[in-house]
Each structure stands twice: as C-alpha cells, then as structure tokens.
Design a protein around this motif. Structure first.
Motif, PDB file in Angstrom:
ATOM      1  N   ARG A 189       5.232   8.432   5.365  1.00 48.79           N
ATOM      2  CA  ARG A 189       5.874   9.383   4.439  1.00 48.79           C
ATOM      3  C   ARG A 189       7.383   9.190   4.439  1.00 48.79           C
ATOM      4  NH1 ARG A 189       5.429  12.041   0.778  1.00 48.79           N
ATOM      5  NH2 ARG A 189       5.748  14.173   1.261  1.00 48.79           N
ATOM      6  N   LEU A 190       7.968   9.467   3.284  1.00 49.83           N
ATOM      7  CA  LEU A 190       9.420   9.505   3.132  1.00 49.83           C
ATOM      8  C   LEU A 190       9.740  10.509   2.045  1.00 49.83           C
ATOM      9  CD1 LEU A 190      12.291   8.271   3.698  1.00 49.83           C
ATOM     10  CD2 LEU A 190      11.844   6.771   1.755  1.00 49.83           C
ATOM     11  N   SER A 191      10.743  11.331   2.295  1.00 51.27           N
ATOM     12  CA  SER A 191      11.231  12.268   1.289  1.00 51.27           C
ATOM     13  C   SER A 191      12.749  12.146   1.246  1.00 51.27           C
ATOM     14  CB  SER A 191      10.817  13.697   1.648  1.00 51.27           C
ATOM     15  OG  SER A 191      11.268  14.588   0.657  1.00 51.27           O
ATOM     16  N   LEU A 192      13.268  11.752   0.110  1.00 52.51           N
ATOM     17  CA  LEU A 192      14.716  11.591  -0.066  1.00 52.51           C
ATOM     18  C   LEU A 192      15.248  12.703  -0.954  1.00 52.51           C
ATOM     19  CD1 LEU A 192      14.999   7.765  -0.691  1.00 52.51           C
ATOM     20  CD2 LEU A 192      15.918   9.012   1.232  1.00 52.51           C
ATOM     21  N   HIS A 193      16.237  13.410  -0.464  1.00 50.77           N
ATOM     22  CA  HIS A 193      16.881  14.457  -1.261  1.00 50.77           C
ATOM     23  C   HIS A 193      18.369  14.435  -0.996  1.00 50.77           C
ATOM     24  CE1 HIS A 193      17.127  16.851   2.419  1.00 50.77           C
ATOM     25  NE2 HIS A 193      15.880  16.482   2.622  1.00 50.77           N
ATOM     26  N   GLY A 194      19.115  15.182  -1.784  1.00 52.96           N
ATOM     27  CA  GLY A 194      20.567  15.198  -1.679  1.00 52.96           C
ATOM     28  C   GLY A 194      21.055  15.881  -0.421  1.00 52.96           C
ATOM     29  N   ARG A 195      22.361  15.832  -0.240  1.00 53.33           N
ATOM     30  CA  ARG A 195      22.992  16.507   0.897  1.00 53.33           C
ATOM     31  C   ARG A 195      23.129  17.979   0.547  1.00 53.33           C
ATOM     32  NH1 ARG A 195      26.191  11.858   0.143  1.00 53.33           N
ATOM     33  NH2 ARG A 195      27.487  13.055  -1.231  1.00 53.33           N
ATOM     34  N   HIS A 196      22.356  18.809   1.205  1.00 51.80           N
ATOM     35  CA  HIS A 196      22.395  20.238   0.943  1.00 51.80           C
ATOM     36  C   HIS A 196      23.207  20.913   2.028  1.00 51.80           C
ATOM     37  CE1 HIS A 196      19.423  19.220  -1.936  1.00 51.80           C
ATOM     38  NE2 HIS A 196      18.468  19.043  -1.050  1.00 51.80           N
ATOM     39  N   ARG A 220       0.852  -1.211   0.000  1.00 47.05           N
ATOM     40  CA  ARG A 220       0.000   0.000   0.000  1.00 47.05           C
ATOM     41  C   ARG A 220       0.880   1.250   0.000  1.00 47.05           C
ATOM     42  NH1 ARG A 220      -5.053   0.902  -1.431  1.00 47.05           N
ATOM     43  NH2 ARG A 220      -6.234   2.265  -0.118  1.00 47.05           N
ATOM     44  N   ALA A 221       1.875   1.245  -0.905  1.00 43.61           N
ATOM     45  CA  ALA A 221       2.861   2.325  -0.980  1.00 43.61           C
ATOM     46  C   ALA A 221       3.010   2.815  -2.419  1.00 43.61           C
ATOM     47  CB  ALA A 221       4.217   1.831  -0.464  1.00 43.61           C
ATOM     48  N   VAL A 222       3.252   4.108  -2.551  1.00 48.66           N
ATOM     49  CA  VAL A 222       3.533   4.709  -3.855  1.00 48.66           C
ATOM     50  C   VAL A 222       4.822   5.508  -3.765  1.00 48.66           C
ATOM     51  CG1 VAL A 222       1.099   4.817  -4.506  1.00 48.66           C
ATOM     52  CG2 VAL A 222       2.180   6.801  -3.451  1.00 48.66           C
ATOM     53  N   ILE A 223       5.503   5.622  -4.899  1.00 47.29           N
ATOM     54  CA  ILE A 223       6.749   6.379  -4.963  1.00 47.29           C
ATOM     55  C   ILE A 223       6.671   7.353  -6.128  1.00 47.29           C
ATOM     56  CG2 ILE A 223       9.257   6.259  -5.272  1.00 47.29           C
ATOM     57  CD1 ILE A 223       9.093   3.363  -4.174  1.00 47.29           C
ATOM     58  N   PHE A 224       6.959   8.613  -5.825  1.00 49.80           N
ATOM     59  CA  PHE A 224       7.099   9.643  -6.850  1.00 49.80           C
ATOM     60  C   PHE A 224       8.590   9.919  -7.014  1.00 49.80           C
ATOM     61  CE2 PHE A 224       2.847  10.577  -5.208  1.00 49.80           C
ATOM     62  CZ  PHE A 224       2.133  10.749  -6.371  1.00 49.80           C
ATOM     63  N   VAL A 225       9.066   9.990  -8.245  1.00 48.09           N
ATOM     64  CA  VAL A 225      10.442  10.406  -8.528  1.00 48.09           C
ATOM     65  C   VAL A 225      10.312  11.764  -9.208  1.00 48.09           C
ATOM     66  CG1 VAL A 225      12.614   9.819  -9.650  1.00 48.09           C
ATOM     67  CG2 VAL A 225      11.111   7.987  -8.819  1.00 48.09           C
ATOM     68  N   ASN A 226      10.582  12.829  -8.442  1.00 48.34           N
ATOM     69  CA  ASN A 226      10.313  14.191  -8.895  1.00 48.34           C
ATOM     70  C   ASN A 226      11.569  14.921  -9.343  1.00 48.34           C
ATOM     71  OD1 ASN A 226       7.639  13.892  -8.292  1.00 48.34           O
ATOM     72  ND2 ASN A 226       7.664  15.182  -6.465  1.00 48.34           N
ATOM     73  N   LEU A 248      23.221  11.497  -3.157  1.00 48.84           N
ATOM     74  CA  LEU A 248      23.485  10.379  -2.265  1.00 48.84           C
ATOM     75  C   LEU A 248      23.944   9.199  -3.109  1.00 48.84           C
ATOM     76  CD1 LEU A 248      20.194  10.586  -0.171  1.00 48.84           C
ATOM     77  CD2 LEU A 248      22.402  11.618   0.370  1.00 48.84           C
ATOM     78  N   SER A 249      24.530   8.210  -2.473  1.00 46.52           N
ATOM     79  CA  SER A 249      24.893   7.027  -3.254  1.00 46.52           C
ATOM     80  C   SER A 249      23.608   6.302  -3.640  1.00 46.52           C
ATOM     81  CB  SER A 249      25.816   6.108  -2.449  1.00 46.52           C
ATOM     82  OG  SER A 249      25.067   5.289  -1.582  1.00 46.52           O
ATOM     83  N   PRO A 250      23.552   5.779  -4.855  1.00 44.36           N
ATOM     84  CA  PRO A 250      22.348   5.049  -5.272  1.00 44.36           C
ATOM     85  C   PRO A 250      22.009   3.886  -4.333  1.00 44.36           C
ATOM     86  CG  PRO A 250      23.715   5.535  -7.171  1.00 44.36           C
ATOM     87  CD  PRO A 250      24.508   5.923  -5.954  1.00 44.36           C
ATOM     88  N   VAL A 251      23.031   3.240  -3.786  1.00 43.95           N
ATOM     89  CA  VAL A 251      22.795   2.127  -2.864  1.00 43.95           C
ATOM     90  C   VAL A 251      22.078   2.626  -1.613  1.00 43.95           C
ATOM     91  CG1 VAL A 251      23.928   0.402  -1.405  1.00 43.95           C
ATOM     92  CG2 VAL A 251      24.730   0.772  -3.740  1.00 43.95           C
ATOM     93  N   LEU A 252      22.500   3.780  -1.085  1.00 46.05           N
ATOM     94  CA  LEU A 252      21.846   4.351   0.091  1.00 46.05           C
ATOM     95  C   LEU A 252      20.390   4.693  -0.208  1.00 46.05           C
ATOM     96  CD1 LEU A 252      21.856   5.497   2.979  1.00 46.05           C
ATOM     97  CD2 LEU A 252      22.672   7.659   2.013  1.00 46.05           C
ATOM     98  N   THR A 265       8.689  10.279  -1.747  1.00 47.52           N
ATOM     99  CA  THR A 265       9.124  11.152  -2.830  1.00 47.52           C
ATOM    100  C   THR A 265      10.639  11.085  -2.901  1.00 47.52           C
ATOM    101  OG1 THR A 265       7.268  12.639  -2.409  1.00 47.52           O
ATOM    102  CG2 THR A 265       9.076  13.497  -3.757  1.00 47.52           C
ATOM    103  N   VAL A 266      11.155  10.729  -4.060  1.00 46.83           N
ATOM    104  CA  VAL A 266      12.591  10.745  -4.307  1.00 46.83           C
ATOM    105  C   VAL A 266      12.859  11.935  -5.208  1.00 46.83           C
ATOM    106  CG1 VAL A 266      14.583   9.507  -5.230  1.00 46.83           C
ATOM    107  CG2 VAL A 266      12.721   8.233  -4.126  1.00 46.83           C
ATOM    108  N   TRP A 267      13.622  12.896  -4.702  1.00 47.23           N
ATOM    109  CA  TRP A 267      13.942  14.097  -5.465  1.00 47.23           C
ATOM    110  C   TRP A 267      15.148  13.835  -6.354  1.00 47.23           C
ATOM    111  CZ3 TRP A 267      10.613  17.946  -5.734  1.00 47.23           C
ATOM    112  CH2 TRP A 267       9.637  18.042  -4.738  1.00 47.23           C
ATOM    113  N   GLU A 268      15.146  14.475  -7.498  1.00 45.56           N
ATOM    114  CA  GLU A 268      16.230  14.348  -8.477  1.00 45.56           C
ATOM    115  C   GLU A 268      17.598  14.616  -7.844  1.00 45.56           C
ATOM    116  OE1 GLU A 268      17.177  16.257 -12.860  1.00 45.56           O
ATOM    117  OE2 GLU A 268      16.011  17.431 -11.419  1.00 45.56           O
ATOM    118  N   CYS A 269      17.676  15.567  -6.905  1.00 44.98           N
ATOM    119  CA  CYS A 269      18.961  15.924  -6.290  1.00 44.98           C
ATOM    120  C   CYS A 269      19.533  14.789  -5.435  1.00 44.98           C
ATOM    121  CB  CYS A 269      18.839  17.209  -5.470  1.00 44.98           C
ATOM    122  SG  CYS A 269      17.646  17.126  -4.121  1.00 44.98           S
ATOM    123  N   ALA A 270      18.709  13.792  -5.083  1.00 46.38           N
ATOM    124  CA  ALA A 270      19.221  12.636  -4.356  1.00 46.38           C
ATOM    125  C   ALA A 270      20.027  11.723  -5.274  1.00 46.38           C
ATOM    126  CB  ALA A 270      18.074  11.846  -3.725  1.00 46.38           C
TER     127      ALA A 270
END
Length: 158
Positions: A144-151, A58-64, A125-129, A113-118
């Motif tokens: 909820r989960l939001s993944l983004h790069g190291r800012h 019951r999960a969805v993922i957006f790659v934004n 971030l490393s793809p493995v992480l 949500t996986v942000w492009e900057c991740a």
C-alpha cells in the motif's frame, strides 16, 4: 457560506467535472511513462477501474479527487446545501473505495492512492517527489501507498 452560483450554473459546473484524464492523472501518467513505466488505463476487469494498472509489477494506482472521495484534508469541505444527498454520495464513494481496495489486495494486487492535495493547492508536494515516490513504490514489494499533501494538522508529507 452561500453558493456564488445559482442552482443551474452549479449543476452545470458539477456535471462538467471529469472522471478520467484529469490534470493530476495526466501528470502522473506522463511522469511515470517518462521514467520507463508502462501501464494500462482504467481496466474495467479490476474492481474500482484503477486509473493506472501496471501488470508487470502487479500494482494499481488510483488518482483520487479529495472532494469526491472524502479525503480529510484542507481541499475537502462538506457542501452546505443538499447535505443529506452529499453525505450519502461521498460516504458511499468512500465505502466503495475501501471495498475495492480490499478486494484488490486480497487478489494479490498492490494499491497506491495519489490524492489530489498531493498535486494541487498550498500544501502540495513537488511533482518530482510524488513521481519519485511512486516509482520507488512500484519497484518495491510494499502493498500500500497513500500520497497526500503536507497538512498542517499532521505535518506528514507522504
């Protein structure tokens, strides 16, 4: 900074940007599939047509993309030309994203949500992480989960 392309070239470039099957999306899809997760793609029945739908969890993922969805990271800059158009376009996208996520959450879906900057740029971030974090989230009960790069401004990674 002035645009390095004339308006016709810029228009052609912008029109060629893909809405699905992007490199970040394919990386996520291949990585999750290799980890044993099975999913549907771009389910039109769900608000926002999530990039990946995992019905079993019951999960969805957006790659934004950071530009198109107005992410406040170094990958995003407001365009210098046609500012009114871009302000309306990008803020409209952000408002629609928020409505879709609220609807999904209230319907019992879990949203990542996986942000492009991740996955791209100097702060990525490393793809493995990213894939390990997504895999753990899918199996967890977190809503909820939001993944983004190291800012540098926040110092946060995930």
């Amino acid at each position: 900074m002035a645009d390095v392309h004339d308006s016709n070239t810029r228009s052609r470039n912008m029109a060629a940007i893909r809405g699905s099957d992007t490199k970040p999306e394919l990386l996520i899809r291949r990585g999750l599939h290799a980890r044993g997760f099975r999913y549907k793609l771009h389910d039109r029945k769900l608000p926002g047509r999530p990039d990946l739908v995992l019905p079993k969890f019951r999960a969805v993922i957006f790659v934004n993309g950071c530009f198109w969805h107005g992410h406040g990271c170094p990958q995003f800059r407001w365009p210098a030309t046609r500012q009114e158009f871009w302000l309306a376009k990008i803020t409209g996208n952000m408002e629609r994203d928020a409505r879709n996520i609220d609807t999904l959450l209230s319907s019992g879906w879990r949203v990542a949500t996986v942000w492009e900057c991740a996955l791209k740029g100097r702060d990525m971030l490393s793809p493995v992480l990213v894939l390990d974090t997504l895999g753990q989230w899918i199996c967890s009960g977190d809503r909820r989960l939001s993944l983004h790069g190291r800012h540098k401004d926040t110092g946060r990674q995930v």
